[in-house]
Each structure stands twice: as structure tokens, then as C-alpha cells.
Design an enzyme around this catalytic site. Sequence first.
Site, PDB file in Angstrom:
ATOM      1  CE  LYS A  62      -2.473   3.232  -5.489  1.00 33.47           C
ATOM      2  NZ  LYS A  62      -1.306   3.525  -4.644  1.00 33.47           N
ATOM      3  CB  SER A 110       7.692   2.029  -6.911  1.00 35.75           C
ATOM      4  OG  SER A 110       7.222   3.078  -6.090  1.00 35.75           O
ATOM      5  N   GLY A 133       3.948   4.328  -4.308  1.00 32.83           N
ATOM      6  CA  GLY A 133       3.900   5.703  -4.787  1.00 32.83           C
ATOM      7  C   GLY A 133       5.150   6.513  -4.484  1.00 32.83           C
ATOM      8  CD  GLU A 159      -3.103   4.374  -1.590  1.00 31.45           C
ATOM      9  OE1 GLU A 159      -4.119   4.293  -2.300  1.00 31.45           O
ATOM     10  OE2 GLU A 159      -1.946   4.322  -2.061  1.00 31.45           O
ATOM     11  CG  HIS A 165      -4.424  -0.207  -1.321  1.00 27.26           C
ATOM     12  ND1 HIS A 165      -3.802   0.939  -0.866  1.00 27.26           N
ATOM     13  CD2 HIS A 165      -3.760  -0.585  -2.431  1.00 27.26           C
ATOM     14  CE1 HIS A 165      -2.815   1.234  -1.689  1.00 27.26           C
ATOM     15  NE2 HIS A 165      -2.762   0.331  -2.648  1.00 27.26           N
TER      16      HIS A 165
HETATM   17  P1  13P Z   1       2.418   2.425  -7.098  1.00 27.58           P
HETATM   18  O1  13P Z   1       2.623   1.425  -8.199  1.00 27.58           O
HETATM   19  O2  13P Z   1       1.985   3.777  -7.584  1.00 27.58           O
HETATM   20  O3  13P Z   1       3.575   2.467  -6.161  1.00 27.58           O
HETATM   21  O4  13P Z   1       1.156   1.901  -6.227  1.00 27.58           O
HETATM   22  C1  13P Z   1       1.130   0.579  -5.826  1.00 27.58           C
HETATM   23  C2  13P Z   1      -0.198   0.307  -5.239  1.00 27.58           C
HETATM   24  O5  13P Z   1      -0.557   0.835  -4.206  1.00 27.58           O
HETATM   25  C3  13P Z   1      -1.089  -0.602  -5.976  1.00 27.58           C
HETATM   26  O6  13P Z   1      -2.181  -0.966  -5.204  1.00 27.58           O
END
Ligand code: 13P
Length: 248
Positions: A11, A211, A172, A96, A94
Site C-alpha cells: 500500500k 488480516s 486492516g 481501497e 483493490h
Molecule cells: P491486511 O493484511 O493489512 O488486512 O490488508 C489486506 C489487503 O488489503 C491486501 O491487499
Amino acid sequence: MRQVIVAGNWKMNASKEAVSTLVMGILSGMADVESKVVVCAPYPYLSQVEALITHSQLHLGAQDLNTNASGAFTGEVSANMVKDFGAEHVIVGHSERRSLYGETDEIVAEKVQVALDNGLTPLFCIGELLEERESGNTELVVSRQIQAVIDRVGIEAFKNIIVAYEPVWAIGTGVTATPQQAQDTHAFIRSMLAENDADIAQSTPILYGGSMNPTNAKELIGCEDIDGGLIGGASLKAEDFLQICKAG
Ligand code: 13P
């Protein structure tokens, strides 16, 4: 047998020093890793990672792309540019990008197509929101997200696509889908692909993201339809990431 794939999505977390420490740390522990390992770096660090991973088993990915090849698109980066720095993979769709930058299923499908057209392997992300899961709509949402891509590129193209199922409520948050929850959705995704082509459904890698960490990785990746992980937070520490890479 599908090969286990573990991909790190850094990220927007990096500095030259942190990237150097992280990549050197990962490389130092790769000798007994059998999984295919990909690191997806922010654009400015692609060149640095490219140099660090030369002649290693590590593969490089970008985190997004613009669908245009070049031109007046201030701030954007094309498929050709990331390929120029050694990227073989690109994360597309993604959650996000979907939630913060308004990427629709159609935009995501176009990005998958542009990635494929340029010889990049898309890590095509799908997943439901918490309220969608709680209202029993998980399968509806992931099938809509997948169908948009099948409509655009066709099922044959899945020979070159890695699917990443990332339930948004698990990203996350420290809340991981249980192995059963994840396996059920992965099996559903594979069955949906199988309705289009049984062989392609069997060969398409479907990674879990949300996670995933050294503690839960083995059980998740041990599930029949879970072929690896797309890792956020735990991909920023070499030790943790390596443990997940060895969980396959
Ligand atoms: P986390 O492993 O921090 O939950 O993030 C997962 C993710 O969005 C990977 O693209």
C-alpha cells in the site's frame, strides 16, 4: 496442483531505507520458500525493488495502473511504465481503489483488460462489505464483480489472472475470515468460474486477503480452494511475511 502464491501489498507504506531493509530481509530467508512470492511496491520504489531482486525468486508488482498508454493524465502511471521497471503483476480493483477512488466494476474490468493486453498478470481483487455479508449478499456481490471481468475479457483470459478474495471487513481490521468462511466463498468463486470453464476454474489461483498473518496463514492456505494470500500489514515485516510465505 495449483502453486501457492503469496503477494505483499505494501500500500502507501515505504521509504528508500525501509524498502531496502524489507527486501533484503525477505531475500535472506527465501532459500526454503516454495511458494511464488510477489511484492507490490508503490510506484516510486519499483526501480529500487527491481534492482534489489535481480536474479532472485522474488517477483515484482505494481498496485494500480491507468488504462491509457500515455498522454495528458497528470499523476497517473501506465502499464508500460510499470513493466519498464520489471513489474510482472499489478493489483487491480483493490477495495481501497473501489471505495476511495470510485472504481466501478466496469473500470476494474477495463484495467484487467489493459493489464493483460500489456503482458501483466492482474491480481484481480473482489470482496464484500460487512453489511453485504450480514445481509446475506456475499455471493451476489462477488459474482457481480467477477461477471464484469468475464464479460470484458472472457473466461479464457483467466489463464493469466490471479483472483484475490478480500472481504472488506477483514482488511486492516485484525478480523480475519474464519477458514470456513473463506473456504466457502473461495469454493463459490471457483464454482462460478467452472460454470464457464471447468479446467480454467481448476487452474485459476484464488488468494485470500484480509488480516492474514503468521498465526492464521497455515490454516487458511491449507483450505482446499485457498491458493495463497494477498498480505497487507504483515507484508511490511520481513520475518512475518516470510513465515506466511512458508505456510504454503
Ligand atoms: P491486511 O493484511 O493489512 O488486512 O490488508 C489486506 C489487503 O488489503 C491486501 O491487499
